[in-house]
Design a protein around this motif. Sequence first.
Motif, PDB file in Angstrom:
ATOM      1  N   ARG A   1       3.607  20.295 -17.579  1.00 34.21           N
ATOM      2  CA  ARG A   1       4.267  20.045 -16.289  1.00 34.21           C
ATOM      3  C   ARG A   1       3.219  19.667 -15.254  1.00 34.21           C
ATOM      4  O   ARG A   1       2.139  20.259 -15.172  1.00 34.21           O
ATOM      5  CB  ARG A   1       5.073  21.261 -15.850  1.00 34.21           C
ATOM      6  N   ASN A   2       3.536  18.657 -14.482  1.00 35.78           N
ATOM      7  CA  ASN A   2       2.697  18.192 -13.381  1.00 35.78           C
ATOM      8  C   ASN A   2       3.568  18.055 -12.143  1.00 35.78           C
ATOM      9  O   ASN A   2       4.661  17.476 -12.215  1.00 35.78           O
ATOM     10  CB  ASN A   2       2.053  16.833 -13.701  1.00 35.78           C
ATOM     11  N   TYR A   3       3.109  18.569 -11.019  1.00 30.84           N
ATOM     12  CA  TYR A   3       3.903  18.450  -9.797  1.00 30.84           C
ATOM     13  C   TYR A   3       2.973  18.456  -8.598  1.00 30.84           C
ATOM     14  O   TYR A   3       1.866  19.015  -8.651  1.00 30.84           O
ATOM     15  CB  TYR A   3       4.931  19.581  -9.689  1.00 30.84           C
ATOM     16  N   GLY A   4       3.433  17.790  -7.536  1.00 29.62           N
ATOM     17  CA  GLY A   4       2.580  17.733  -6.366  1.00 29.62           C
ATOM     18  C   GLY A   4       3.166  16.884  -5.259  1.00 29.62           C
ATOM     19  O   GLY A   4       4.304  16.398  -5.330  1.00 29.62           O
ATOM     20  N   ILE A   5       2.364  16.698  -4.220  1.00 32.26           N
ATOM     21  CA  ILE A   5       2.749  15.894  -3.058  1.00 32.26           C
ATOM     22  C   ILE A   5       1.593  14.965  -2.714  1.00 32.26           C
ATOM     23  O   ILE A   5       0.428  15.337  -2.838  1.00 32.26           O
ATOM     24  CB  ILE A   5       3.110  16.797  -1.843  1.00 32.26           C
ATOM     25  N   GLU A   6       1.940  13.739  -2.306  1.00 29.42           N
ATOM     26  CA  GLU A   6       0.942  12.729  -1.974  1.00 29.42           C
ATOM     27  C   GLU A   6       1.262  12.131  -0.608  1.00 29.42           C
ATOM     28  O   GLU A   6       2.408  11.784  -0.328  1.00 29.42           O
ATOM     29  CB  GLU A   6       0.939  11.619  -3.027  1.00 29.42           C
ATOM     30  N   LEU A   7       0.245  12.016   0.233  1.00 31.21           N
ATOM     31  CA  LEU A   7       0.375  11.384   1.537  1.00 31.21           C
ATOM     32  C   LEU A   7      -0.672  10.286   1.652  1.00 31.21           C
ATOM     33  O   LEU A   7      -1.829  10.493   1.282  1.00 31.21           O
ATOM     34  CB  LEU A   7       0.188  12.395   2.674  1.00 31.21           C
ATOM     35  N   SER A   8      -0.261   9.149   2.163  1.00 27.34           N
ATOM     36  CA  SER A   8      -1.211   8.050   2.336  1.00 27.34           C
ATOM     37  C   SER A   8      -0.942   7.335   3.656  1.00 27.34           C
ATOM     38  O   SER A   8       0.209   7.060   4.006  1.00 27.34           O
ATOM     39  CB  SER A   8      -1.118   7.058   1.177  1.00 27.34           C
ATOM     40  N   LEU A   9      -2.001   7.077   4.373  1.00 23.36           N
ATOM     41  CA  LEU A   9      -1.951   6.308   5.621  1.00 23.36           C
ATOM     42  C   LEU A   9      -2.760   5.043   5.406  1.00 23.36           C
ATOM     43  O   LEU A   9      -3.934   5.107   5.034  1.00 23.36           O
ATOM     44  CB  LEU A   9      -2.537   7.124   6.775  1.00 23.36           C
ATOM     45  N   GLU A  10      -2.126   3.886   5.628  1.00 23.16           N
ATOM     46  CA  GLU A  10      -2.811   2.638   5.332  1.00 23.16           C
ATOM     47  C   GLU A  10      -2.665   1.645   6.469  1.00 23.16           C
ATOM     48  O   GLU A  10      -1.564   1.353   6.925  1.00 23.16           O
ATOM     49  CB  GLU A  10      -2.287   2.018   4.033  1.00 23.16           C
ATOM     50  N   GLN A  11      -3.821   1.167   6.910  1.00 20.26           N
ATOM     51  CA  GLN A  11      -3.883   0.019   7.816  1.00 20.26           C
ATOM     52  C   GLN A  11      -4.169  -1.193   6.954  1.00 20.26           C
ATOM     53  O   GLN A  11      -5.267  -1.366   6.436  1.00 20.26           O
ATOM     54  CB  GLN A  11      -4.987   0.204   8.849  1.00 20.26           C
ATOM     55  N   TYR A  12      -3.156  -2.024   6.727  1.00 18.99           N
ATOM     56  CA  TYR A  12      -3.333  -3.203   5.897  1.00 18.99           C
ATOM     57  C   TYR A  12      -4.238  -4.201   6.603  1.00 18.99           C
ATOM     58  O   TYR A  12      -4.424  -4.144   7.821  1.00 18.99           O
ATOM     59  CB  TYR A  12      -1.968  -3.825   5.576  1.00 18.99           C
ATOM     60  N   LEU A  13      -4.818  -5.093   5.821  1.00 15.14           N
ATOM     61  CA  LEU A  13      -5.771  -6.044   6.380  1.00 15.14           C
ATOM     62  C   LEU A  13      -5.237  -6.711   7.646  1.00 15.14           C
ATOM     63  O   LEU A  13      -4.176  -7.333   7.641  1.00 15.14           O
ATOM     64  CB  LEU A  13      -6.108  -7.113   5.340  1.00 15.14           C
ATOM     65  N   ARG A  14      -5.951  -6.557   8.722  1.00 17.68           N
ATOM     66  CA  ARG A  14      -5.589  -7.173   9.994  1.00 17.68           C
ATOM     67  C   ARG A  14      -6.875  -7.560  10.706  1.00 17.68           C
ATOM     68  O   ARG A  14      -7.692  -6.703  11.033  1.00 17.68           O
ATOM     69  CB  ARG A  14      -4.770  -6.220  10.858  1.00 17.68           C
ATOM     70  N   LYS A  15      -7.062  -8.873  10.873  1.00 17.06           N
ATOM     71  CA  LYS A  15      -8.267  -9.414  11.484  1.00 17.06           C
ATOM     72  C   LYS A  15      -9.514  -8.921  10.753  1.00 17.06           C
ATOM     73  O   LYS A  15     -10.523  -8.572  11.371  1.00 17.06           O
ATOM     74  CB  LYS A  15      -8.321  -9.043  12.968  1.00 17.06           C
TER      75      LYS A  15
END
Length: 785
Positions: A610-624
């Motif tokens: 069994r595998n369980y968890g939580i993932e959070l990601s904040l991403e600034q996509y390519l801009r200038k």
Amino acid sequence: MKNLVVLAIFTMSLSALAQPLQQTVRGTVQESFTHGPIPNAKVVLKQSDGSTHETISDINGQFRFEHIPPGRLQLLFSAFGYQSKSLADIDHTASRETIVIIELAESEEQLGEVNVIANSSTRPKNEMVTLSARTFSIEETQRFAGARNDVARMAAKLPGVRNANDAVNDIVIRGNSPNGLLWRMEDLDIPNPNHYGKNGQTGGPVSLLNNNVLRNSDFLTGAFPASYGNALSGVFDLQMRDGNNEKYEFIGQVGFNGFEIGAEGPLGNGSFLVDYRYSVLSLMSAIGFDFGTGSAIPEYQDFTFKVTQKLSDKWRMSAFGLWGKSKIDFVRSPDSDEDLYGETGTNTHSRSQQAVLGVNFFYITSESSLLKLTLGTGSLWDNDFLDTLDQSGQPQSYYGMDFRNTTYSGHIQWVTNAIENHTFRVGLRNDVYTFDMLDSIYDYPNGFNHPTDISNYTSLHQPYVEWQYRPSTRWTVNSGIHAQILSLNGSTTIEPRMGVEYTLDERNVLSAAYGLHSQMAPVNIYYRNVAKPMGGSYQPNKDLDFQKSHHFVIGHSYTFSPTLGLKTEVYYQALFDAIVQASPSAFSLLNGGTFGGVPDTALNNNGKGRNYGIELSLEQYLRKGFYLFSSLSLYQSEYLGSDKVWRKGAFAGNYIFNLSSGKEFVLTKNTTASTRHSITLDGSFIGSGGQRYTPIDFLKSQQEGRTVYDETQVYGLQLPMYMRLDVRVAYRMQGRKVTQEWAIDIQNVTNRKNIQNVMYDPAAQEEVKVYSIGLLPMFQYRIYF
């Protein structure tokens, strides 16, 4: 007269030098499922200085912008009856044409204006994917610090993903074994695409995959659609780009991955693309760099190609191939007895070679339907020998293997969206595995025995059906059924898949997905010879069933702006029918990896995980020219062996934190300059829970003169926290015909001593720590012309 000629030539040269940098931007607008052309699509090009250009795609879906200055571009696409889409921050250079293939999905709402879908450049190319997926761009694979131009090492920067260790690029997803990953190239399932790769494994020290020939590719980490099978943890769905079909272009590169030269250009009614690499590590080792492999120097070479042809208005085809050859020798030196791979007191000689060859045929059966046929083969050859050293230091043969595995594959797929708001995909994938495998191990005092000695074949059949239903722009429902039948023993499984996405508003999207997934064991395990108590041997593992897993994922994404987003995913994975020993023990194939072994005993499918968890990601996509990607993953990974004891899994690190960022600085401000200069700065930091390991039984190790582990505490200890900071600096100079780039990628800038493993040294009669790479500067020079 002579002076006039010289003056004319000189004047023309000055005029050419004074010409501003310009290049063509062109591409094709296609339907997302059938890949048919979309004519009369509106294409808007926006430059970094704010200027805008517009055009309309022709009857073949093609568009073109001439004389566009280099810089960061944005392309916006819209067509009647389709969802609008945008590609932001495209890196447009002066020496090479920028060629874009964009795919638009149908929409029941007829939009008159461009409605930009935020972050569309990172959404999966496979429209049936609901969540737990991301698309990589070529520029990302080239810029991310510490990635070594390796898509596998770049994937390790995503939420819930890590490499097993610095020595190899194994991809550990959400606590799963790296062997649970499926590699797919151009719709062909391929063997381990790494130099020194092994049968039944998915990683290696150096990738065969060349990011200079790849285009945007999908990476899936859970609950993937019904068109993917024979995988437990994730999928890497790779696509190769087409060569330029109008002009010849070339690339040369020298760096950590080798000396490289590539070419592309028009061929018949299509194009070609070829690339060749040869190892440069032996030269770097002579200079004095340490790669963390002791005195062993990797030697390898590889070759990649793709050819595309338009056969008629309805028929087109593409052929592609990948070949690699590698060797390495871990021979003990008098003053060193450590490396990341072998047991102390041994010499290891490794040889491997592999090849992939495939062809795709596309037939447009109607305006809304496409038939696709994929034929191909993939072959992997391993040839390893291990010698033990006696008291005088002389090598004595201990183990040898010669495994040759070849797969012959056929895949037929029909896609249609003839019914409004409904898209169907029906397919059948057949793989025939042929193998000739022999290994020998010395068993004192009985001499050599052969755990594996087989020449045979078997086949795996995978039919599937996928259905996407879009009742409105807010709702998307992806469903399907995948099945697997293994001819070797008749194992059969039927796997439902389901995904739902609901757009609350322009900022919030909710999603959920479920999938039952299964994977066969490596073929050598089925034919493993097990000794009988009274002499002789038998093969008790032929009836092993698929290992299986239920994936449950829910997610939420919040868009702060078109280029800034926050994603949250919570998952639970229940694994069952895991392969364990028939007799009570802590062994489970769920912990298999590059350095893991399989016991020479009878196995069965009575294990769990069994595998369980939580993932959070904040991403600034390519801009200038700027990007930022940050993720935090908290997870647990546990398994149950045949001794009925729940334990932490081998890859239960508990937490992963990643931070990657970079910025391009344009030094040339004059838009009419004949050269353009820029510098990019990129950095990456990773912090994760240390690798779990089994403590050494010191007394038994002393008695036997080798590393013996305490089987009462399997994976009972954890190494200290793993941390690494990488920095990359690149300088680029663009001209009208040539673009050059110099880069230095410094891995482990702080020279942190991350512990890789703990072993027993029989010579010193003590435990020794094996460390990952220290500070490692890697230089690269790339030229486009």
